[in-house]
Write an enzyme that holds these catalytic residues in place. Sequence first.
Site, PDB file in Angstrom:
ATOM      1  N   PHE A   1     -19.318 -23.300  13.692  1.00 53.18           N
ATOM      2  CA  PHE A   1     -20.308 -24.385  13.701  1.00 53.18           C
ATOM      3  C   PHE A   1     -20.243 -25.278  12.448  1.00 53.18           C
ATOM      4  O   PHE A   1     -21.292 -25.684  11.921  1.00 53.18           O
ATOM      5  CB  PHE A   1     -21.727 -23.820  13.885  1.00 53.18           C
ATOM      6  CG  PHE A   1     -21.787 -22.600  14.766  1.00 53.18           C
ATOM      7  CD1 PHE A   1     -21.396 -22.684  16.091  1.00 53.18           C
ATOM      8  CD2 PHE A   1     -22.181 -21.369  14.268  1.00 53.18           C
ATOM      9  CE1 PHE A   1     -21.400 -21.560  16.910  1.00 53.18           C
ATOM     10  CE2 PHE A   1     -22.189 -20.242  15.070  1.00 53.18           C
ATOM     11  CZ  PHE A   1     -21.806 -20.338  16.397  1.00 53.18           C
ATOM     12  N   CYS A   2     -19.044 -25.513  11.955  1.00 52.09           N
ATOM     13  CA  CYS A   2     -18.849 -26.372  10.754  1.00 52.09           C
ATOM     14  C   CYS A   2     -19.483 -25.762   9.510  1.00 52.09           C
ATOM     15  O   CYS A   2     -19.876 -26.485   8.584  1.00 52.09           O
ATOM     16  CB  CYS A   2     -19.391 -27.785  10.952  1.00 52.09           C
ATOM     17  SG  CYS A   2     -18.531 -28.721  12.190  1.00 52.09           S
ATOM     18  N   VAL A   3     -19.659 -24.438   9.501  1.00 49.36           N
ATOM     19  CA  VAL A   3     -20.232 -23.787   8.322  1.00 49.36           C
ATOM     20  C   VAL A   3     -19.252 -22.688   7.876  1.00 49.36           C
ATOM     21  O   VAL A   3     -19.649 -21.560   7.578  1.00 49.36           O
ATOM     22  CB  VAL A   3     -21.650 -23.230   8.618  1.00 49.36           C
ATOM     23  CG1 VAL A   3     -22.388 -22.851   7.340  1.00 49.36           C
ATOM     24  CG2 VAL A   3     -22.479 -24.264   9.365  1.00 49.36           C
TER      25      VAL A   3
END
Length: 448
Positions: free
Chosen positions: A390-392
Amino acid sequence: MNHQTLLETCRDDFPSLKRQRNEKPPVYMDSACTTLVPRQVIAAMNEYYTDYPSCGGRRSHHWFAEEVTNRVEGNSEKGIKGARQSIAEFINAESEKEIVFTLNTTHAINTVAMGFKFRPGDVVLLTDREHNSNLLPWLRLQKSGQIKVEHTTADDGNGFDLNAFESHFKEKRVRLVSMAWTSNVTGATLPAKEIITIAHRYGARVLLDGAQTVPHQAVDVHALDVDFLAFSLHKMCGPRGVGVLYAKRELLGQGAGEWEAGEDVIEPSTLGGGTVEDTTYNSYRLLEGPERFEAGIPNYSGLIASGATVEYLRQIGMERVTAHEGQLNSHLTKALLDRYGDTGWFNILGPQEASQRGGVLTFEVRRPNAVGFATELNARNNIMIRDGVFCVHSYFNERFGLNWIHPKSHRDHRMIYRISLYLYNTLEECDVFMETLDEIFKERSYVE
Ligand SMILES: Cc1ncc(COP(=O)(O)O)c(C=O)c1O
């Protein structure tokens, strides 16, 4: 109207929910990424292209241009001016002059990062689980020696540690706090008011990344006294490619000068058409207010539709949206924990209590071959969820170790899946999700 009745009527507004594949409807549970769009917002976008597809703002002043800027229908202002005003009211800003249109949250955060005048030794304080959009802009400044980046631990269910947060200010010169108000991984929301009060006590400014907050709860920037707030319209039933940077008026610059020497006034990082009052061969005078940050011809249809978006949400009522998501998340959390809570290989990330996770439910599965559930859910019953990081990336790499996502053996698989719910989801959809997931888990012999 209770939120169940509201829901029944609002689902009709979303044309994409009327589609079928394999004689089954879509079950869309990926709204933290981007949301579905109601016909009212689509109509506003189409209207621009159909009826007055010209430029507007301070450029041309003919019939069509006037409508782009000032269109009024009935009692509502439907042009860009009205949209800016509606957004200001939606977050309770003091004035529409505090609303800068950007491309998205990422662009809004970069606008602050590139425009803030840092001094050597300044610290920018983040949480330990920022979206790449609120990490990379700061890491770049750190790389070029302009700031030092520090991280404080966010909420895993024990609440946000305000003492640990405050300790950063005692040791270093924190100039800016920039944090995801609501985590797109765990759904936990930070105690923004307390964070802002502490930061201001030490003379620091606060930027809240509201990408996952503004779409899901009533927001009052005035009561919060927040300095900057970034969010995206596409995560709240609105157009793609339109975001907002709210900034206190004095931080956007007040005079028409190049930009003021004021300590924390941000400087536009992109200049050009639409940002100036006047130019000579050797000088320029910037416009006062948000337009100095909005260089070039924008996405007019999107800006106009952003007014229709907040009007749509306002009519539903943000309290109802919050309550509805809470009801669905409690239902799903209970179903998942009742069935897999004691297995030892199933884990919900962040607070276990659904009421602290808004519409987000992210879970980890540690089983041999624990990959591909999102693809399976989609193939079997059109259930759309998200897997991955999730882009983390930074948070998972820190927590699980580098290369965790590509283990040496399929027996060591650990995979993360995120369900994100919004106003159009139903309890029935949650049940379809649960039944389909259980079917897959049974086929893989995870459960009997
Ligand atoms: C917490 C958070 N911040 C920032 C972003 C980036 O948003 P955008 O892609 O609209 O710029 C997202 C998107 O998922 C997000 O969840």
